[in-house]
Enzyme design. Structure first.
Site, PDB file in Angstrom:
ATOM      1  N   TYR A   1      21.111 -18.366  42.701  1.00 51.95           N
ATOM      2  CA  TYR A   1      20.376 -19.633  42.513  1.00 51.95           C
ATOM      3  C   TYR A   1      21.322 -20.709  41.953  1.00 51.95           C
ATOM      4  CZ  TYR A   1      16.224 -16.536  42.528  1.00 51.95           C
ATOM      5  OH  TYR A   1      15.271 -15.583  42.816  1.00 51.95           O
TER       6      TYR A   1
ATOM      7  N   HIS B   1      19.759  -7.805  43.794  1.00 49.63           N
ATOM      8  CA  HIS B   1      18.887  -8.811  44.425  1.00 49.63           C
ATOM      9  C   HIS B   1      18.230  -8.311  45.724  1.00 49.63           C
ATOM     10  CE1 HIS B   1      18.413 -13.454  44.336  1.00 49.63           C
ATOM     11  NE2 HIS B   1      17.344 -12.897  44.830  1.00 49.63           N
TER      12      HIS B   1
HETATM   13  N1  LIG Z   1      14.002 -11.438  44.027  1.00 47.48           N
HETATM   14  C1  LIG Z   1      13.852 -12.203  45.068  1.00 47.48           C
HETATM   15  O1  LIG Z   1      14.282 -11.871  46.176  1.00 47.48           O
HETATM   16  C2  LIG Z   1      13.132 -13.514  44.894  1.00 47.48           C
HETATM   17  C3  LIG Z   1      12.761 -14.250  46.030  1.00 47.48           C
HETATM   18  C4  LIG Z   1      12.083 -15.457  45.822  1.00 47.48           C
HETATM   19  C5  LIG Z   1      11.766 -15.878  44.535  1.00 47.48           C
HETATM   20  N2  LIG Z   1      12.155 -15.152  43.447  1.00 47.48           N
HETATM   21  C6  LIG Z   1      11.826 -15.593  42.056  1.00 47.48           C
HETATM   22  O2  LIG Z   1      10.426 -15.774  41.970  1.00 47.48           O
HETATM   23  C7  LIG Z   1      10.149 -17.073  41.466  1.00 47.48           C
HETATM   24  C8  LIG Z   1       8.820 -17.589  41.959  1.00 47.48           C
HETATM   25  O3  LIG Z   1       8.787 -17.672  43.365  1.00 47.48           O
HETATM   26  P1  LIG Z   1       8.877 -19.067  44.184  1.00 47.48           P
HETATM   27  O4  LIG Z   1       9.540 -20.095  43.358  1.00 47.48           O
HETATM   28  O5  LIG Z   1       9.466 -18.714  45.499  1.00 47.48           O
HETATM   29  O6  LIG Z   1       7.363 -19.429  44.483  1.00 47.48           O
HETATM   30  P2  LIG Z   1       6.011 -19.586  43.618  1.00 47.48           P
HETATM   31  O7  LIG Z   1       6.266 -19.393  42.188  1.00 47.48           O
HETATM   32  O8  LIG Z   1       4.979 -18.759  44.320  1.00 47.48           O
HETATM   33  O9  LIG Z   1       5.630 -21.097  43.924  1.00 47.48           O
HETATM   34  C9  LIG Z   1       6.392 -22.159  43.446  1.00 47.48           C
HETATM   35  C10 LIG Z   1       5.778 -23.443  44.007  1.00 47.48           C
HETATM   36  O10 LIG Z   1       4.439 -23.570  43.524  1.00 47.48           O
HETATM   37  C11 LIG Z   1       4.255 -24.829  42.899  1.00 47.48           C
HETATM   38  N3  LIG Z   1       3.335 -24.595  41.777  1.00 47.48           N
HETATM   39  C12 LIG Z   1       3.562 -23.882  40.653  1.00 47.48           C
HETATM   40  N4  LIG Z   1       2.465 -23.846  39.860  1.00 47.48           N
HETATM   41  C13 LIG Z   1       1.513 -24.553  40.517  1.00 47.48           C
HETATM   42  C14 LIG Z   1       0.175 -24.882  40.214  1.00 47.48           C
HETATM   43  N5  LIG Z   1      -0.404 -24.466  39.092  1.00 47.48           N
HETATM   44  N6  LIG Z   1      -0.526 -25.651  41.114  1.00 47.48           N
HETATM   45  C15 LIG Z   1       0.054 -26.070  42.255  1.00 47.48           C
HETATM   46  N7  LIG Z   1       1.323 -25.795  42.605  1.00 47.48           N
HETATM   47  C16 LIG Z   1       2.061 -25.031  41.742  1.00 47.48           C
HETATM   48  C17 LIG Z   1       5.630 -25.273  42.462  1.00 47.48           C
HETATM   49  O11 LIG Z   1       5.736 -26.666  42.459  1.00 47.48           O
HETATM   50  P3  LIG Z   1       6.166 -27.484  41.106  1.00 47.48           P
HETATM   51  O12 LIG Z   1       7.494 -26.968  40.685  1.00 47.48           O
HETATM   52  O13 LIG Z   1       6.210 -28.904  41.587  1.00 47.48           O
HETATM   53  O14 LIG Z   1       5.068 -27.232  40.116  1.00 47.48           O
HETATM   54  C18 LIG Z   1       6.514 -24.693  43.575  1.00 47.48           C
HETATM   55  O15 LIG Z   1       6.522 -25.555  44.704  1.00 47.48           O
HETATM   56  C19 LIG Z   1      11.355 -17.894  41.952  1.00 47.48           C
HETATM   57  O16 LIG Z   1      11.437 -19.159  41.326  1.00 47.48           O
HETATM   58  C20 LIG Z   1      12.459 -16.928  41.652  1.00 47.48           C
HETATM   59  O17 LIG Z   1      12.764 -16.947  40.257  1.00 47.48           O
HETATM   60  C21 LIG Z   1      12.824 -13.967  43.615  1.00 47.48           C
END
Ligand SMILES: NC(=O)c1ccc[n+]([C@@H]2O[C@H](COP(=O)([O-])OP(=O)(O)OC[C@H]3O[C@@H](n4cnc5c(N)ncnc54)[C@H](OP(=O)(O)O)[C@@H]3O)[C@@H](O)[C@H]2O)c1
Length: 280
Positions: free
Chosen positions: A52, A110
């Site tokens: 990241y 990862h």
């Molecule tokens: N291990 C892996 O392979 C892997 C893969 C993907 C992700 N990850 C980790 O998992 C974390 C979370 O996944 P993600 O970032 O892909 O997706 P997520 O957490 O499912 O969704 C993030 C999105 O949702 C929005 N959001 C958050 N809270 C909200 C709410 N209460 N109402 C409306 N919209 C909301 C955020 O916008 P705003 O920021 O504008 O609020 C952002 O656009 C990542 O950040 C990363 O740390 C790990």
């Protein structure tokens, strides 16, 4: 925050809050502000990764925060291109230098990258880094039961956590059952399925209005009641707080099942099946 965040204990004894902050795309000065704000709001578990390119941002937020380092749990992840043993050891050291940290609480492989076939070596490097005090708890992401089985057979050690894609469109029922049977903690990445189609779902909307809660709160409560640690990412202080306010209501079994029924085999967001998909 009115309700404290409950904790779960991993098989190696580390206590981890059931909800943390995802940080994918939180970088630079804005990222530091978003993360220090989240810590002020009560987040203690912060999820980052070498890939990241924000370990520095997370480390800076830790230093600027008024909360003691020992009260925070910081996660990072080993990239696929450094899964050879020596490369993995160096990457862990580099992660620490980038974050300006003495240790990571959690360090995860990862992706398994099965075609590359080096994840067992990478796991041995994580096991050694734990012995050397660089990491408190070692885990993986996106490992299928066959990959986990192999780690156990060849090293005798199972990961404390497996972070997998998990949301109502892809509920990972079989994978979660495997984890439960083997003492591996499930952690949900993209728990809100990146707040796209899922946020429009009518079933979840009707459950949310019955509880006077938002759609996100219902989804994150569903993760909690499944026994999974979720790590929703938000850059907004309002949504960060919203996402923590899930400990003052309970979904009924019927509501849990209704949400569970939204899952389907093609429900992954980007078709990233760890049996084939590789990330470096
Ligand atoms: N291990 C892996 O392979 C892997 C893969 C993907 C992700 N990850 C980790 O998992 C974390 C979370 O996944 P993600 O970032 O892909 O997706 P997520 O957490 O499912 O969704 C993030 C999105 O949702 C929005 N959001 C958050 N809270 C909200 C709410 N209460 N109402 C409306 N919209 C909301 C955020 O916008 P705003 O920021 O504008 O609020 C952002 O656009 C990542 O950040 C990363 O740390 C790990």
């Amino acid at each position: 925050m009115s309700h404290p965040i409950p904790e779960v204990t991993l098989h190696d004894g580390l206590k981890v809050p059931v909800i943390g902050l995802g940080t994918y795309k939180l970088k630079g000065n804005d990222g530091v502000h978003a993360i220090t704000g989240a810590i002020d709001h009560g987040y203690r578990l912060i999820d980052s990764a070498y890939n990241y390119e924000n370990e520095g941002t997370v480390g800076e937020a830790v230093r600027r925060s008024t909360v003691q380092r020992e009260e925070l749990l910081i996660t990072s992840k080993l990239p696929g291109r450094y899964q050879g043993y020596d490369d993995a050891v160096t990457a862990i050291q580099e992660s620490l230098y980038r974050g300006g940290l003495d240790y990571y609480d959690l360090y995860l492989i990862h992706w398994p990258n099965p075609k590359q076939d080096q994840y067992v070596e990478a796991w041995q490097a994580l096991m050694d880094a734990k012995k050397w005090g660089l990491i408190r708890s070692i885990g993986v992401c996106n490992f299928l039961p066959e990959h986990l089985d192999r780690l156990e057979k060849e090293t005798g050690v199972l990961p404390s956590i497996n972070q997998v894609e998990l949301h109502p469109f892809f509920n990972q029922a079989d994978q979660r059952k495997w984890h439960e049977d083997h003492g591996v903690q499930t952690q949900s990445w993209s728990p809100l399925a990146r707040a796209a189609e899922l946020m429009k779902n009518e079933s979840i909307h009707s459950i949310a209005s019955a509880h006077h809660k938002t759609v996100s709160q219902v989804i994150l409560r569903w993760h909690y009641q499944l026994g999974a640690i979720s790590i929703p990412k938000s850059s907004s202080p309002v949504r960060q707080l919203e996402n923590l306010s899930i400990f003052d209501f309970t979904l009924s079994e019927r509501e849990m099942n209704r949400i569970g029924e939204l899952s389907h085999p093609g429900g992954r967001m980007n078709d990233q099946d760890p049996a084939f998909y590789e990330e470096f």
